[in-house]
Design a protein around this motif. Sequence first.
Motif, PDB file in Angstrom:
ATOM      1  N   MET A  80      44.559  43.116  28.135  1.00  0.00           N
ATOM      2  CA  MET A  80      44.362  43.559  29.524  1.00  0.00           C
ATOM      3  C   MET A  80      43.830  42.403  30.385  1.00  0.00           C
ATOM      4  O   MET A  80      44.260  42.222  31.537  1.00  0.00           O
ATOM      5  CB  MET A  80      43.411  44.760  29.596  1.00  0.00           C
ATOM      6  CG  MET A  80      43.265  45.308  31.001  1.00  0.00           C
ATOM      7  SD  MET A  80      42.045  46.621  31.169  1.00  0.00           S
ATOM      8  CE  MET A  80      43.014  48.050  30.816  1.00  0.00           C
ATOM      9  N   ALA A  81      42.906  41.633  29.826  1.00  0.00           N
ATOM     10  CA  ALA A  81      42.335  40.512  30.588  1.00  0.00           C
ATOM     11  C   ALA A  81      43.437  39.524  30.983  1.00  0.00           C
ATOM     12  O   ALA A  81      43.445  38.998  32.100  1.00  0.00           O
ATOM     13  CB  ALA A  81      41.260  39.810  29.753  1.00  0.00           C
ATOM     14  N   ARG A  82      44.364  39.287  30.076  1.00  0.00           N
ATOM     15  CA  ARG A  82      45.461  38.343  30.366  1.00  0.00           C
ATOM     16  C   ARG A  82      46.336  38.873  31.509  1.00  0.00           C
ATOM     17  O   ARG A  82      46.695  38.133  32.433  1.00  0.00           O
ATOM     18  CB  ARG A  82      46.305  38.134  29.101  1.00  0.00           C
ATOM     19  CG  ARG A  82      47.494  37.253  29.341  1.00  0.00           C
ATOM     20  CD  ARG A  82      48.373  37.116  28.102  1.00  0.00           C
ATOM     21  NE  ARG A  82      49.567  36.370  28.446  1.00  0.00           N
ATOM     22  CZ  ARG A  82      50.677  36.913  28.912  1.00  0.00           C
ATOM     23  NH1 ARG A  82      50.760  38.237  29.065  1.00  0.00           N
ATOM     24  NH2 ARG A  82      51.714  36.172  29.232  1.00  0.00           N
ATOM     25  N   LEU A 126      49.101  48.180  36.806  1.00  0.00           N
ATOM     26  CA  LEU A 126      48.000  48.835  37.515  1.00  0.00           C
ATOM     27  C   LEU A 126      46.683  48.035  37.462  1.00  0.00           C
ATOM     28  O   LEU A 126      46.037  47.869  38.512  1.00  0.00           O
ATOM     29  CB  LEU A 126      47.800  50.252  36.950  1.00  0.00           C
ATOM     30  CG  LEU A 126      46.705  51.083  37.608  1.00  0.00           C
ATOM     31  CD1 LEU A 126      46.956  51.257  39.101  1.00  0.00           C
ATOM     32  CD2 LEU A 126      46.583  52.442  36.930  1.00  0.00           C
ATOM     33  N   PRO A 127      46.260  47.514  36.297  1.00  0.00           N
ATOM     34  CA  PRO A 127      44.996  46.742  36.312  1.00  0.00           C
ATOM     35  C   PRO A 127      45.055  45.568  37.286  1.00  0.00           C
ATOM     36  O   PRO A 127      44.081  45.276  37.973  1.00  0.00           O
ATOM     37  CB  PRO A 127      44.866  46.252  34.860  1.00  0.00           C
ATOM     38  CG  PRO A 127      45.647  47.239  34.055  1.00  0.00           C
ATOM     39  CD  PRO A 127      46.810  47.641  34.930  1.00  0.00           C
ATOM     40  N   GLY A 128      46.213  44.924  37.381  1.00  0.00           N
ATOM     41  CA  GLY A 128      46.367  43.806  38.310  1.00  0.00           C
ATOM     42  C   GLY A 128      46.262  44.276  39.752  1.00  0.00           C
ATOM     43  O   GLY A 128      45.654  43.604  40.598  1.00  0.00           O
ATOM     44  N   LYS A 147      36.419  47.443  33.437  1.00  0.00           N
ATOM     45  CA  LYS A 147      35.164  46.861  33.943  1.00  0.00           C
ATOM     46  C   LYS A 147      34.776  45.621  33.125  1.00  0.00           C
ATOM     47  O   LYS A 147      34.095  44.737  33.619  1.00  0.00           O
ATOM     48  CB  LYS A 147      34.040  47.900  33.956  1.00  0.00           C
ATOM     49  CG  LYS A 147      33.376  48.144  32.634  1.00  0.00           C
ATOM     50  CD  LYS A 147      32.187  49.072  32.790  1.00  0.00           C
ATOM     51  CE  LYS A 147      31.564  49.302  31.421  1.00  0.00           C
ATOM     52  NZ  LYS A 147      30.454  50.234  31.431  1.00  0.00           N
ATOM     53  N   LYS A 148      35.227  45.584  31.856  1.00  0.00           N
ATOM     54  CA  LYS A 148      34.887  44.430  31.018  1.00  0.00           C
ATOM     55  C   LYS A 148      35.874  43.270  31.187  1.00  0.00           C
ATOM     56  O   LYS A 148      35.521  42.113  30.934  1.00  0.00           O
ATOM     57  CB  LYS A 148      34.855  44.853  29.547  1.00  0.00           C
ATOM     58  CG  LYS A 148      33.641  45.724  29.237  1.00  0.00           C
ATOM     59  CD  LYS A 148      33.765  46.411  27.902  1.00  0.00           C
ATOM     60  CE  LYS A 148      32.502  47.215  27.619  1.00  0.00           C
ATOM     61  NZ  LYS A 148      32.705  48.226  26.604  1.00  0.00           N
ATOM     62  N   THR A 149      37.086  43.571  31.588  1.00  0.00           N
ATOM     63  CA  THR A 149      38.096  42.508  31.673  1.00  0.00           C
ATOM     64  C   THR A 149      38.276  41.977  33.101  1.00  0.00           C
ATOM     65  O   THR A 149      38.648  40.813  33.272  1.00  0.00           O
ATOM     66  CB  THR A 149      39.461  43.011  31.155  1.00  0.00           C
ATOM     67  OG1 THR A 149      39.800  44.221  31.840  1.00  0.00           O
ATOM     68  CG2 THR A 149      39.413  43.276  29.669  1.00  0.00           C
ATOM     69  N   GLY A 194      44.883  30.953  33.349  1.00  0.00           N
ATOM     70  CA  GLY A 194      44.138  32.095  32.790  1.00  0.00           C
ATOM     71  C   GLY A 194      44.976  32.875  31.808  1.00  0.00           C
ATOM     72  O   GLY A 194      44.523  33.258  30.715  1.00  0.00           O
ATOM     73  N   SER A 195      46.231  33.114  32.174  1.00  0.00           N
ATOM     74  CA  SER A 195      47.130  33.867  31.300  1.00  0.00           C
ATOM     75  C   SER A 195      47.322  33.121  29.981  1.00  0.00           C
ATOM     76  O   SER A 195      47.330  33.724  28.906  1.00  0.00           O
ATOM     77  CB  SER A 195      48.460  34.057  32.029  1.00  0.00           C
ATOM     78  OG  SER A 195      49.445  34.452  31.113  1.00  0.00           O
ATOM     79  N   LYS A 196      47.456  31.818  30.072  1.00  0.00           N
ATOM     80  CA  LYS A 196      47.667  31.018  28.854  1.00  0.00           C
ATOM     81  C   LYS A 196      46.418  31.052  27.963  1.00  0.00           C
ATOM     82  O   LYS A 196      46.507  31.196  26.744  1.00  0.00           O
ATOM     83  CB  LYS A 196      48.000  29.571  29.252  1.00  0.00           C
ATOM     84  CG  LYS A 196      48.696  28.817  28.159  1.00  0.00           C
ATOM     85  CD  LYS A 196      49.298  27.536  28.675  1.00  0.00           C
ATOM     86  CE  LYS A 196      49.997  26.837  27.513  1.00  0.00           C
ATOM     87  NZ  LYS A 196      50.429  25.525  27.831  1.00  0.00           N
TER      88      LYS A 196
END
Length: 357
Positions: free
Chosen positions: A259-261, A286-288, A206-208, A245-247
């Motif tokens: 996880m955010a990345r 899974l998060p993606g 929920k935070k990422t 974003g990933s970078k």
Amino acid sequence: MQDLDLSSIKILLVDDEAHCTKLMEALLKQAGYSRITATNDARQAAQLFQEIKPDLVALDMRMPHMDGFEVMRQLKPMIPNDDYVPILIITGELDAPTKHKALAEGANDFINKPVDGTEVVLRIKNQLETRRLHQQVRMHNQHLEAQVRLRTKVVEQTQLDLLNRLVLASEYRHDVTGAHAWRVGRVSMLLAEMKGLPPDQVDMLKKTAPLHDVGKIGLLDSVIMKVGAYDESDWEAMKLHTKIGSKLLSDSRAPLLIMAREIALTHHERWDGTGYHRLKELQTPLPGRIVALADAFDVMTHACSYKASLTLSEARVEIERQAGKQFDPELSQLFLKLIDREGEALMANATAVQLFA
Ligand SMILES: [Fe+2]
């Protein structure tokens, strides 16, 4: 070192012989102790221990009904692991194996009968000094632990504040409120709960999840602020936001940023492998896959400059249609249940405060 405050110290005497407890009481009172409780029945020792919570127990070994070993076995679970309540064995001659056993059971010192008054008072004082030192160390440790907890909380809150501002920065040029980001965070959290992820993973998600589009910060104004439909080159430029974003989020060891990345990079993948980076099925973490659904649902159900919004039931039909094509089929089924359970509330706005609390 500060003197012991003898008037506050509580001592429990356990000895079947009344003349022994009387003698001990007299010796201790003469030495300045006043809070002394004595029993000549070993069976009362545990209850008295619980009632008075003594600072020291003086215990006879050979007693009828219950010997000193049994008393120690009863007292042991009543003494917290981080506490030190000395147990002094006061008894006649003990052979070495019995002494060893008594030490193993929790005895801290021995005094032979007939007692030597001076020795008794000195040994008891030594044990009480040890207890006081133990208490001081414990208090110091508790203080340090509280400090560490407080500072950890400050660091965690700072991290969340920075994430929050990063979300706002990434959304600033096309959605000043960041409403889309927070809604995606909340819906991702609900879907993760439906999936049965452990609470700490749900909390991280929920935070990422609101950071999924953080890479849009690096897109050209001509793309991000374009009014009207995108052409092919616009879409190609838009796709870059996953890599940007990933970078932006790379090279961190913080679990939240890792996880955010992952989410920033993979939230436009499709189950059938035709997404931005051609990851197929479970190749997308899974998060993606969760955020891909939550993001697509939010885009479907909210209008933007180039398209109208779908109703909730239209979005439901679209998700059902895309299960196993665009979306993870299992997550799609869970999402349909979520729509049925939450109704229109699933489209409602969320806030950073709700997600980052
Ligand atoms: Fe995106």
